[in-house]
Design a protein around this motif. Structure first.
Motif, PDB file in Angstrom:
ATOM      1  N   SER A 171      31.496  59.515  82.306  1.00 10.70           N
ATOM      2  CA  SER A 171      32.033  60.644  81.514  1.00 10.70           C
ATOM      3  C   SER A 171      32.423  60.187  80.113  1.00 10.70           C
ATOM      4  CB  SER A 171      33.259  61.239  82.210  1.00 10.70           C
ATOM      5  OG  SER A 171      32.945  61.663  83.506  1.00 10.70           O
ATOM      6  N   PHE A 172      33.056  59.024  80.027  1.00 10.18           N
ATOM      7  CA  PHE A 172      33.488  58.457  78.749  1.00 10.18           C
ATOM      8  C   PHE A 172      32.298  58.232  77.819  1.00 10.18           C
ATOM      9  CE2 PHE A 172      34.504  54.513  76.343  1.00 10.18           C
ATOM     10  CZ  PHE A 172      35.545  54.999  75.568  1.00 10.18           C
ATOM     11  N   LEU A 173      31.248  57.616  78.335  1.00 13.51           N
ATOM     12  CA  LEU A 173      30.069  57.331  77.507  1.00 13.51           C
ATOM     13  C   LEU A 173      29.368  58.612  77.069  1.00 13.51           C
ATOM     14  CD1 LEU A 173      28.666  54.235  79.419  1.00 13.51           C
ATOM     15  CD2 LEU A 173      29.884  54.269  77.230  1.00 13.51           C
ATOM     16  N   LEU A 174      29.271  59.580  77.962  1.00  6.58           N
ATOM     17  CA  LEU A 174      28.646  60.852  77.593  1.00  6.58           C
ATOM     18  C   LEU A 174      29.476  61.595  76.544  1.00  6.58           C
ATOM     19  CD1 LEU A 174      27.355  62.070  81.066  1.00  6.58           C
ATOM     20  CD2 LEU A 174      26.001  61.216  79.144  1.00  6.58           C
ATOM     21  N   LEU A 175      30.788  61.527  76.653  1.00  3.50           N
ATOM     22  CA  LEU A 175      31.643  62.185  75.661  1.00  3.50           C
ATOM     23  C   LEU A 175      31.548  61.505  74.298  1.00  3.50           C
ATOM     24  CD1 LEU A 175      34.792  63.032  77.757  1.00  3.50           C
ATOM     25  CD2 LEU A 175      33.327  64.650  76.537  1.00  3.50           C
ATOM     26  N   ILE A 176      31.430  60.189  74.284  1.00  2.00           N
ATOM     27  CA  ILE A 176      31.237  59.488  73.008  1.00  2.00           C
ATOM     28  C   ILE A 176      29.944  59.965  72.356  1.00  2.00           C
ATOM     29  CG2 ILE A 176      30.673  57.258  71.963  1.00  2.00           C
ATOM     30  CD1 ILE A 176      32.647  55.960  73.873  1.00  2.00           C
ATOM     31  N   GLY A 177      28.875  60.023  73.130  1.00  2.00           N
ATOM     32  CA  GLY A 177      27.599  60.473  72.591  1.00  2.00           C
ATOM     33  C   GLY A 177      27.651  61.904  72.080  1.00  2.00           C
ATOM     34  N   LEU A 178      28.237  62.806  72.857  1.00  3.35           N
ATOM     35  CA  LEU A 178      28.335  64.202  72.421  1.00  3.35           C
ATOM     36  C   LEU A 178      29.213  64.348  71.183  1.00  3.35           C
ATOM     37  CD1 LEU A 178      28.596  66.203  75.751  1.00  3.35           C
ATOM     38  CD2 LEU A 178      26.837  66.402  73.999  1.00  3.35           C
ATOM     39  N   ALA A 179      30.335  63.649  71.152  1.00  2.00           N
ATOM     40  CA  ALA A 179      31.226  63.746  69.993  1.00  2.00           C
ATOM     41  C   ALA A 179      30.548  63.202  68.738  1.00  2.00           C
ATOM     42  CB  ALA A 179      32.529  63.002  70.258  1.00  2.00           C
ATOM     43  N   LEU A 180      29.781  62.124  68.871  1.00  2.00           N
ATOM     44  CA  LEU A 180      29.048  61.597  67.711  1.00  2.00           C
ATOM     45  C   LEU A 180      27.958  62.563  67.255  1.00  2.00           C
ATOM     46  CD1 LEU A 180      28.770  57.816  68.604  1.00  2.00           C
ATOM     47  CD2 LEU A 180      30.012  58.821  66.684  1.00  2.00           C
ATOM     48  N   ILE A 181      27.276  63.192  68.187  1.00  2.00           N
ATOM     49  CA  ILE A 181      26.252  64.174  67.818  1.00  2.00           C
ATOM     50  C   ILE A 181      26.884  65.349  67.092  1.00  2.00           C
ATOM     51  CG2 ILE A 181      24.652  65.886  68.769  1.00  2.00           C
ATOM     52  CD1 ILE A 181      23.927  63.765  70.906  1.00  2.00           C
ATOM     53  N   VAL A 182      28.003  65.837  67.614  1.00  3.88           N
ATOM     54  CA  VAL A 182      28.682  66.961  66.962  1.00  3.88           C
ATOM     55  C   VAL A 182      29.136  66.563  65.569  1.00  3.88           C
ATOM     56  CG1 VAL A 182      30.776  68.382  67.010  1.00  3.88           C
ATOM     57  CG2 VAL A 182      29.390  68.137  69.060  1.00  3.88           C
ATOM     58  N   ARG A 183      29.757  65.404  65.446  1.00  8.72           N
ATOM     59  CA  ARG A 183      30.356  64.988  64.167  1.00  8.72           C
ATOM     60  C   ARG A 183      29.313  64.608  63.126  1.00  8.72           C
ATOM     61  NH1 ARG A 183      32.062  64.200  59.933  1.00  8.72           N
ATOM     62  NH2 ARG A 183      33.865  63.036  59.255  1.00  8.72           N
ATOM     63  N   LEU A 184      28.244  63.929  63.554  1.00 14.71           N
ATOM     64  CA  LEU A 184      27.287  63.395  62.578  1.00 14.71           C
ATOM     65  C   LEU A 184      26.062  64.273  62.371  1.00 14.71           C
ATOM     66  CD1 LEU A 184      27.381  59.637  63.613  1.00 14.71           C
ATOM     67  CD2 LEU A 184      28.531  60.728  61.682  1.00 14.71           C
ATOM     68  N   ARG A 185      25.721  65.118  63.335  1.00 17.01           N
ATOM     69  CA  ARG A 185      24.482  65.890  63.221  1.00 17.01           C
ATOM     70  C   ARG A 185      24.693  67.401  63.146  1.00 17.01           C
ATOM     71  NH1 ARG A 185      20.809  62.511  61.463  1.00 17.01           N
ATOM     72  NH2 ARG A 185      20.658  60.667  62.745  1.00 17.01           N
ATOM     73  N   LEU A 186      25.507  67.941  64.039  1.00 19.85           N
ATOM     74  CA  LEU A 186      25.588  69.394  64.147  1.00 19.85           C
ATOM     75  C   LEU A 186      26.577  70.013  63.165  1.00 19.85           C
ATOM     76  CD1 LEU A 186      25.427  69.737  68.028  1.00 19.85           C
ATOM     77  CD2 LEU A 186      23.593  70.042  66.366  1.00 19.85           C
ATOM     78  N   VAL A 187      27.799  69.525  63.162  1.00 21.73           N
ATOM     79  CA  VAL A 187      28.843  70.055  62.277  1.00 21.73           C
ATOM     80  C   VAL A 187      29.423  68.869  61.532  1.00 21.73           C
ATOM     81  CG1 VAL A 187      30.948  71.416  62.137  1.00 21.73           C
ATOM     82  CG2 VAL A 187      29.340  71.843  63.985  1.00 21.73           C
ATOM     83  N   LYS A 188      29.006  68.658  60.315  1.00 25.21           N
ATOM     84  CA  LYS A 188      29.339  67.441  59.580  1.00 25.21           C
ATOM     85  C   LYS A 188      30.677  67.525  58.853  1.00 25.21           C
ATOM     86  CE  LYS A 188      24.526  66.285  58.963  1.00 25.21           C
ATOM     87  NZ  LYS A 188      23.439  65.968  58.061  1.00 25.21           N
ATOM     88  N   GLU A 189      31.618  68.239  59.418  1.00 22.88           N
ATOM     89  CA  GLU A 189      32.938  68.359  58.807  1.00 22.88           C
ATOM     90  C   GLU A 189      33.927  67.456  59.520  1.00 22.88           C
ATOM     91  OE1 GLU A 189      33.994  72.402  59.341  1.00 22.88           O
ATOM     92  OE2 GLU A 189      32.499  73.150  57.942  1.00 22.88           O
ATOM     93  N   ARG A 190      34.921  67.032  58.795  1.00 20.56           N
ATOM     94  CA  ARG A 190      35.987  66.236  59.400  1.00 20.56           C
ATOM     95  C   ARG A 190      36.744  67.132  60.374  1.00 20.56           C
ATOM     96  NH1 ARG A 190      37.537  61.407  59.128  1.00 20.56           N
ATOM     97  NH2 ARG A 190      39.696  60.772  59.327  1.00 20.56           N
ATOM     98  N   GLY A 191      36.976  66.641  61.577  1.00 26.51           N
ATOM     99  CA  GLY A 191      37.693  67.404  62.590  1.00 26.51           C
ATOM    100  C   GLY A 191      36.794  68.190  63.529  1.00 26.51           C
ATOM    101  N   SER A 192      35.498  68.158  63.310  1.00 28.65           N
ATOM    102  CA  SER A 192      34.603  68.948  64.157  1.00 28.65           C
ATOM    103  C   SER A 192      34.529  68.393  65.578  1.00 28.65           C
ATOM    104  CB  SER A 192      33.211  69.019  63.539  1.00 28.65           C
ATOM    105  OG  SER A 192      32.654  67.727  63.407  1.00 28.65           O
ATOM    106  N   ALA A 193      34.588  67.095  65.732  1.00 29.01           N
ATOM    107  CA  ALA A 193      34.563  66.516  67.080  1.00 29.01           C
ATOM    108  C   ALA A 193      35.839  66.882  67.836  1.00 29.01           C
ATOM    109  CB  ALA A 193      34.380  65.002  67.012  1.00 29.01           C
ATOM    110  N   SER A 194      36.964  66.918  67.151  1.00 28.66           N
ATOM    111  CA  SER A 194      38.217  67.320  67.804  1.00 28.66           C
ATOM    112  C   SER A 194      38.152  68.775  68.247  1.00 28.66           C
ATOM    113  CB  SER A 194      39.399  67.128  66.870  1.00 28.66           C
ATOM    114  OG  SER A 194      39.585  65.767  66.597  1.00 28.66           O
ATOM    115  N   ARG A 195      37.600  69.631  67.383  1.00 33.01           N
ATOM    116  CA  ARG A 195      37.437  71.039  67.772  1.00 33.01           C
ATOM    117  C   ARG A 195      36.532  71.159  68.989  1.00 33.01           C
ATOM    118  NH1 ARG A 195      35.179  74.113  63.175  1.00 33.01           N
ATOM    119  NH2 ARG A 195      34.609  72.092  62.387  1.00 33.01           N
ATOM    120  N   PHE A 196      35.490  70.340  69.033  1.00 30.64           N
ATOM    121  CA  PHE A 196      34.613  70.315  70.203  1.00 30.64           C
ATOM    122  C   PHE A 196      35.394  69.905  71.446  1.00 30.64           C
ATOM    123  CE2 PHE A 196      32.340  67.032  72.708  1.00 30.64           C
ATOM    124  CZ  PHE A 196      31.615  67.881  73.520  1.00 30.64           C
ATOM    125  N   GLY A 197      36.221  68.891  71.341  1.00 29.59           N
ATOM    126  CA  GLY A 197      37.016  68.446  72.482  1.00 29.59           C
ATOM    127  C   GLY A 197      37.979  69.512  72.970  1.00 29.59           C
TER     128      GLY A 197
END
Length: 169
Positions: free
Chosen positions: A49-75
């Motif tokens: 679960s930890f590894l999958l969440l790291i991957g998803l959070a990086l995809i959200v932050r770096l590819r899908l929504v390139k704003e600061r705080g977007s990975a936190s909003r995803f979480g």
């Protein structure tokens, strides 16, 4: 609006994928709470679960929504959506996970608790780790050396006192 839908859709996927995983493979991977290798099984499931969440959070932050705080909003979105839907799943556990024993239902609840803690912490940590890209500034033009023919350049004449004090002997 579009970003919110993307984040909500990924939050729904964060709930749906593990639920389907446990529907298909739960009998094999979920050990009852009192069994000898329960801790090892839980640790491996949480690491996955930890590894999958790291991957998803990086995809959200770096590819899908390139704003600061977007990975936190995803979480946050994944935690809210998942906890609401898992409350329904746990409430109707005998019909959703009909092949589970009572101990496996408890193991699923334990896994889910730790997984949602990770869902809140990991994306927030990714937001802290991933920095904004440095803005490229135009390099300052280097000053050109002054020529002797330049009228602005002044030379010290030998008769004028120099700026350095004379050395005393």
């Amino acid at each position: 609006m579009r970003q919110g839908l993307i984040i909500a859709g990924l939050g729904l996927a964060v709930w749906a994928v593990p639920t389907l995983f446990f529907l298909l493979f739960g009998d094999w991977v979920l050990l009852e709470v009192g069994e000898a290798y329960f801790g090892t099984s839980l640790f491996l499931l949480e690491m996955l679960s930890f590894l999958l969440l790291i991957g998803l959070a990086l995809i959200v932050r770096l590819r899908l929504v390139k704003e600061r705080g977007s990975a936190s909003r995803f979480g946050y979105a994944a935690a809210v959506i998942g906890l609401l839907l898992n409350a329904f799943v746990i409430w109707h556990r005998s019909s959703v996970f009909s092949s589970f024993t009572e101990g496996q239902h408890h193991a699923y609840a334990v896994w889910m608790t730790f997984a949602y803690v990770l869902t809140l912490i990991v994306p927030a940590a990714i937001d802290r780790i991933v920095k904004e890209p440095a803005k490229i500034e135009e390099p300052a033009k280097a000053e050109e050396p002054t020529d002797a023919a330049d009228p602005a350049a002044e030379e010290i004449e030998p008769n004028e006192p120099s700026a350095t004090p004379p050395s005393s002997l």
